[in-house]
Design a protein around this motif. Structure first.
Motif, PDB file in Angstrom:
ATOM      1  N   TYR A 141       0.801  -1.221   0.000  1.00 18.13           N
ATOM      2  CA  TYR A 141       0.000   0.000   0.000  1.00 18.13           C
ATOM      3  C   TYR A 141       0.833   1.269   0.000  1.00 18.13           C
ATOM      4  O   TYR A 141       0.299   2.369   0.094  1.00 18.13           O
ATOM      5  N   GLY A 142       2.149   1.130  -0.085  1.00 20.08           N
ATOM      6  CA  GLY A 142       2.983   2.322  -0.177  1.00 20.08           C
ATOM      7  C   GLY A 142       3.280   2.941   1.177  1.00 20.08           C
ATOM      8  O   GLY A 142       2.693   2.569   2.195  1.00 20.08           O
ATOM      9  N   SER A 143       4.202   3.910   1.157  1.00 18.76           N
ATOM     10  CA  SER A 143       4.640   4.511   2.410  1.00 18.76           C
ATOM     11  C   SER A 143       4.420   6.019   2.468  1.00 18.76           C
ATOM     12  O   SER A 143       4.866   6.680   3.396  1.00 18.76           O
ATOM     13  N   SER A 144       3.727   6.577   1.469  1.00 13.53           N
ATOM     14  CA  SER A 144       3.455   8.010   1.496  1.00 13.53           C
ATOM     15  C   SER A 144       2.096   8.283   0.866  1.00 13.53           C
ATOM     16  O   SER A 144       1.534   7.433   0.178  1.00 13.53           O
ATOM     17  N   LEU A 145       1.598   9.471   1.090  1.00 11.71           N
ATOM     18  CA  LEU A 145       0.277   9.832   0.576  1.00 11.71           C
ATOM     19  C   LEU A 145       0.242   9.798  -0.947  1.00 11.71           C
ATOM     20  O   LEU A 145      -0.722   9.311  -1.549  1.00 11.71           O
TER      21      LEU A 145
ATOM     22  N   ASN B  76       8.721   1.342 -16.822  1.00 12.74           N
ATOM     23  CA  ASN B  76       8.445   0.972 -15.426  1.00 12.74           C
ATOM     24  C   ASN B  76       8.239  -0.533 -15.314  1.00 12.74           C
ATOM     25  O   ASN B  76       7.460  -1.115 -16.087  1.00 12.74           O
ATOM     26  N   LYS B  77       8.912  -1.151 -14.365  1.00 16.65           N
ATOM     27  CA  LYS B  77       8.714  -2.582 -14.123  1.00 16.65           C
ATOM     28  C   LYS B  77       7.379  -2.834 -13.463  1.00 16.65           C
ATOM     29  O   LYS B  77       6.689  -3.816 -13.767  1.00 16.65           O
ATOM     30  N   TYR B  78       7.013  -1.945 -12.539  1.00 14.42           N
ATOM     31  CA  TYR B  78       5.741  -2.044 -11.825  1.00 14.42           C
ATOM     32  C   TYR B  78       4.922  -0.788 -12.081  1.00 14.42           C
ATOM     33  O   TYR B  78       5.423   0.201 -12.616  1.00 14.42           O
ATOM     34  N   LEU B  79       3.676  -0.823 -11.667  1.00 18.06           N
ATOM     35  CA  LEU B  79       2.802   0.327 -11.906  1.00 18.06           C
ATOM     36  C   LEU B  79       3.206   1.542 -11.088  1.00 18.06           C
ATOM     37  O   LEU B  79       3.132   2.671 -11.555  1.00 18.06           O
ATOM     38  N   VAL B  80       3.625   1.290  -9.837  1.00 17.83           N
ATOM     39  CA  VAL B  80       4.000   2.388  -8.936  1.00 17.83           C
ATOM     40  C   VAL B  80       5.318   2.048  -8.247  1.00 17.83           C
ATOM     41  O   VAL B  80       5.434   0.988  -7.616  1.00 17.83           O
ATOM     42  N   GLY B  81       6.298   2.912  -8.387  1.00 19.95           N
ATOM     43  CA  GLY B  81       7.550   2.716  -7.663  1.00 19.95           C
ATOM     44  C   GLY B  81       8.377   1.549  -8.174  1.00 19.95           C
ATOM     45  O   GLY B  81       8.203   1.061  -9.293  1.00 19.95           O
TER      46      GLY B  81
ATOM     47  N   VAL C  55       2.184   8.048  -3.034  1.00 19.76           N
ATOM     48  CA  VAL C  55       2.271   6.662  -3.511  1.00 19.76           C
ATOM     49  C   VAL C  55       0.937   5.955  -3.311  1.00 19.76           C
ATOM     50  O   VAL C  55       0.470   5.227  -4.186  1.00 19.76           O
ATOM     51  N   HIS C  56       0.326   6.206  -2.168  1.00 21.46           N
ATOM     52  CA  HIS C  56      -0.992   5.624  -1.890  1.00 21.46           C
ATOM     53  C   HIS C  56      -1.995   6.062  -2.961  1.00 21.46           C
ATOM     54  O   HIS C  56      -2.755   5.242  -3.492  1.00 21.46           O
ATOM     55  N   ALA C  57      -1.984   7.340  -3.323  1.00 15.81           N
ATOM     56  CA  ALA C  57      -2.910   7.855  -4.336  1.00 15.81           C
ATOM     57  C   ALA C  57      -2.609   7.253  -5.708  1.00 15.81           C
ATOM     58  O   ALA C  57      -3.539   6.943  -6.477  1.00 15.81           O
ATOM     59  N   GLN C  58      -1.336   7.072  -6.035  1.00 13.20           N
ATOM     60  CA  GLN C  58      -0.977   6.476  -7.325  1.00 13.20           C
ATOM     61  C   GLN C  58      -1.415   5.014  -7.401  1.00 13.20           C
ATOM     62  O   GLN C  58      -1.849   4.547  -8.463  1.00 13.20           O
ATOM     63  N   ILE C  59      -1.300   4.303  -6.303  1.00 17.37           N
ATOM     64  CA  ILE C  59      -1.797   2.922  -6.258  1.00 17.37           C
ATOM     65  C   ILE C  59      -3.299   2.901  -6.510  1.00 17.37           C
ATOM     66  O   ILE C  59      -3.810   2.101  -7.300  1.00 17.37           O
TER      67      ILE C  59
END
Length: 231
Positions: free
Chosen positions: A84-88, A148-153, A90-94
């Protein structure tokens, strides 16, 4: 109580929940003897989901329906879950990619799939429109995955789990190699993820369809006992 999932074992929405559970170290069990079209029509089930849709997760605090909501809940059971990510931001991008995969990928795949399975009227112009919309979405996804290898990060997130499971029906029932070869980065992404150990454990071996499923006759609604009685 244990987390009990009321659903069919072999379904892309079931897969996304169990794969999330594997990555999160959360135990989820299938409801025993679940039968689609029977179990989800009982009064007990309708108390958990008033329109009888599948799946439903039964928890100690109450039921949760809609597969993405269930997957989010399972991921959040693990504190500081990397899914779920570690920042607001990243969370929104997920969340944005979860919405994209649901509306643009899954929505168009379902609208292509259901009429061919006899679950809705089949209209060739509508099908062509849905396929065109799907190609547009896959093109956008392909462009993103080109760098990008993954969708986010730099690591796998819940968005990747949901996206891969939403692509699953397309790759296995509708989209032949000649179709997906237009989107090489989507192909690379999909096959890399379905062969990850936690995916493979839940889904098993995945093979791409060699032909789009044929068009089946539309299913007729079953008559109620009252309607079936002769006059």
């Amino acid at each position: 109580m244990a987390l009990i999932l009321h659903a069919r074992k072999t379904n892309k929405n079931t897969y996304k929940i169990f794969i999330t559970a594997e990555y999160s170290g959360v135990e989820v069990k299938l409801a025993p003897n679940f039968e689609m079209g029977v179990s989800n029509k009982t009064p007990q089930y309708r108390k958990m989901n008033p329109i009888g849709k599948v799946p439903v997760l039964e928890t100690a605090d109450g039921p949760i329906f809609e597969s993405n909501a269930v997957a989010r809940y399972v991921a959040r059971l693990k504190p500081d879950n990397a899914l779920y990510g570690s920042s607001l931001i990243v969370h929104a991008q997920i969340e944005q990619w979860i919405d994209f995969s649901t509306l643009e990928i899954d929505g168009n795949i379902n609208d292509w799939y259901r009429p061919r399975m006899g679950q809705a009227p089949h209209h060739p112009p509508v099908e062509e429109f849905k396929i065109s919309a799907l190609r547009r979405a896959l093109g956008a996804l392909n462009t993103h995955l080109a760098s990008n290898k993954y969708l986010v990060g730099q690591s796998l997130t819940l968005a990747d789990i949901i996206m891969t499971c939403n692509l699953y029906r397309g790759f296995t029932r509708l989209m032949t190699k000649s179709f997906t070869s237009e989107f090489p980065h989507v192909e690379r992404y999909f096959w890399a993820l379905v062969n990850e150990p936690n995916f493979h454990k839940i889904i098993g071996e995945v093979k791409q369809t060699e032909a789009t499923i044929p068009i089946l006759p539309q299913q007729k609604p079953k008559e109620s006992a009252k309607q079936a009685q002769p006059k």
